[in-house]
Write an enzyme that holds these catalytic residues in place. Structure first.
Site, PDB file in Angstrom:
ATOM      1  CD1 TRP A   1      -2.219  -2.292   1.434  1.00  0.00           C
ATOM      2  CD2 TRP A   1      -3.003  -1.056  -0.269  1.00  0.00           C
ATOM      3  NE1 TRP A   1      -3.212  -3.003   0.804  1.00  0.00           N
ATOM      4  CE2 TRP A   1      -3.712  -2.273  -0.236  1.00  0.00           C
ATOM      5  CE3 TRP A   1      -3.315  -0.121  -1.254  1.00  0.00           C
ATOM      6  CZ2 TRP A   1      -4.714  -2.581  -1.159  1.00  0.00           C
ATOM      7  CZ3 TRP A   1      -4.320  -0.421  -2.175  1.00  0.00           C
ATOM      8  CH2 TRP A   1      -5.006  -1.640  -2.116  1.00  0.00           C
TER       9      TRP A   1
ATOM     10  CG  ASP B   1      -3.678   3.859   3.845  1.00  0.00           C
ATOM     11  OD1 ASP B   1      -4.723   3.684   4.498  1.00  0.00           O
ATOM     12  OD2 ASP B   1      -3.444   3.256   2.774  1.00  0.00           O
TER      13      ASP B   1
ATOM     14  CE  LYS C   1      -8.822  -2.480   4.119  1.00  0.00           C
ATOM     15  NZ  LYS C   1      -8.937  -3.679   3.314  1.00  0.00           N
TER      16      LYS C   1
END
Lengths: 360, 360
Positions: free
Chosen positions: A102, A172, A196
């Site tokens: 990511w 993030d 999530k």
């Protein structure tokens, strides 16, 4: 109805009480005779939903008053563009730490929009750790430093965040936000896709410190400018109302369990026992350095990768679903977000032990 | 449970059978033991949902093979930015027709990104009509012409679309798409926020002709580039899965009623009888020129605007909800999308007649 234990990395398990409430009032929200999906986002009823969700989110994170909370679309991936567009201002360089898939994606997008300085990377060790802080080569004049609080794919998580002085820290937090308390004042921007720990896919929550709003480049598309969300209360256009409502229910559920301190206790206990079971085993291995192991995403491999398929099938037969690792890294991964109950982890541990015995 | 008649302009009424199915399977989708919200967008089960939805959408519109269908986030408002970013190519000018609030918003955003030529505007007559085609001053070298197929606020709708030769025609179809058949081949790009006729807020459907994909400006943020959606099947990042699923259920519902020809018959009948009731009355007035009246959004005013509040309260007591006009224009507006049953229109007409008698 049979519910199973769902280890999906995202879109991930939602708390069962949240789904049950949503189900119960799906056609008749608060006695209105219509669904919460069928009402104007600007009407009193939905505004109440929206404001309550923000208030609960702020309360959970103990958010200081000088931070905005934006509810928006586009996922963390759109933030990969929005962060440079909004924060560069007069500067041309941004610092990025590379800890996995990511981070790499965030860097790739930022490179299209500015000069990127990668301060450190753990790519050489297959992203198995966070590079030691004293090896980071920070720029003298970066607009910000971007990190990935938790690498959902690699299972690498910050357990302590650095203090950077005046350079805004951007993180993030997609797969860790609301899983534990967070010292928000260390950050300039925090963002997270909801799917999530926060709610369903299609909602992104962005926390921005006041002084970082209003700096967007002149030609920034309107809906990519943080200022537009600040001015409109995240209602410059029709927001994803059902997702916002579900996030609000999730926040209430977390509060009902005792807030983030309680979540951290549960999550740390779940993670510790699963790592212990993997480490004790002679058949399963977790590739991540111990100090940086994620509480949320726990990757592990079998001694014999040729048995991955068998493992997944037997797990499924036991009601343990979605344990397959990401296609980019292989192996297994157990995502044990807030909504994954401790009983799921216990059942997984039991299954790991039995599977290992079969192999012996 | 008491459901009411919901004339909300958006997020708008959804078909009751769709909501009931979603409710029934909310915690256990297709026997998986989890919600459709809790599974990976890349897994077989969700891919099936996604592909079926696209197939049904294509079937409903009889979409030619040389058109892409993208499922994305950001609403029609993000398309106000994406259209110029993707279609300008080497050109610097785009043509826009101004027929009301939404055209005006699209023009305002485009002006930030390119030279805009407003080919014609009905602002002088308070956006009560579509300017006659022979008055449009088209540019010689526009990248495209943008129109608003239906003005949700003003209640002005195209009943026939112009043929422009080689200049791509782009249309915001947010409040008309799937309400009637459409000759897609007249268009280069069609886009629509879902929250009127397609599904819940948080999903945007964009139809783009092949040759208009791949032209995005170099610095276009990745998730604003149509090519990225074409390459990934709209899964470059996690899509709003629940909204996509609900859209799929809505498409099936439209097919079950007989598709767009059947919808057009029902919608035209609903609109005609409501306009007739307004025109016959001596108390209510519709400000829109007869030829351009929308089938979807029907604005009307009371002879005495001082009684607007009373009208809304009495309507609410009768189970007729969300009839208030947009804050920018005032008066009333009945949004009678696909999911608003003919019985709702009949009940509204009866109420209009009774209200007028009270006033007499």
């Amino acid at each position: 109805m049979t519910r199973i234990f769902n280890f999906s990395p995202g879109p991930a398990a939602l708390p069962e009480p949240v789904l049950k409430q949503a189900q119960q009032e799906l056609l008749n929200f608060r006695g209105l005779g219509v669904s919460v999906m069928e009402i104007s986002h600007r009407g009193k009823e939905f505004m109440d939903v929206a404001e309550q969700a923000e208030a609960d989110f702020r309360d959970l994170l103990q958010l200081p008053d000088n931070y905005h909370v934006f509810f928006m679309q586009g996922g963390a991936s759109l933030q990969f563009s929005m962060v440079p567009l909004n924060l560069l201002g007069e500067k041309s360089t941004a610092d990025y730490l590379n800890t996995g898939n990511w981070s790499t994606a965030a860097i790739k997008e930022a490179r299209r929009l500015c000069d990127v300085n990668v301060v450190a990377s753990s790519e050489d060790t297959n992203f198995d750790r966070i590079p030691a802080l004293d090896t980071w080569k920070l720029s003298k004049d970066a607009a910000y430093l971007h990190i990935t609080g938790n690498e959902t794919i690699g299972g690498v998580e910050f357990h302590e965040y650095p203090d950077l002085g005046t350079t805004p820290l951007v993180s993030d937090m997609s797969s860790t936000l609301l899983s534990r308390p967070l010292d928000v004042e260390k950050f300039g921007v925090i963002y997270a896709g909801a799917q999530k720990n926060l709610g369903p896919a299609g909602m992104t929550i962005v926390v921005v410190r006041d002084d970082l709003v209003g700096l967007a480049r002149a030609n920034t598309p309107r809906l990519l400018d943080y200022q537009v969300y600040a001015d409109s209360g995240s209602m410059a256009n029709t927001p994803p109302t059902f997702a916002w409502y579900l996030c609000g229910l999730v926040f209430k559920w977390i509060k009902s369990l005792g807030g983030l301190t309680a979540m951290a206790e549960i999550n740390s206990r779940k993670a510790k026992k699963l790592y212990a079971a993997i480490d004790e085993s002679n058949y399963f291995t977790c590739p991540v350095a111990e100090a940086d192991r994620s509480w949320m995403n726990i990757p592990f491999t079998l001694a014999d990768a040729g048995r991955d398929g068998e493992f997944l099938e037997l797990a499924k037969a036991r009601g343990l679903l979605n344990l397959k690792g990401h296609r980019s890294v292989g192996g297994m991964r157990a995502s044990i977000y807030n909504a994954v109950p401790e009983a799921a982890v216990d059942a997984l541990i039991e299954f790991l032990r039995e599977f290992e015995k079969r192999e012996a």
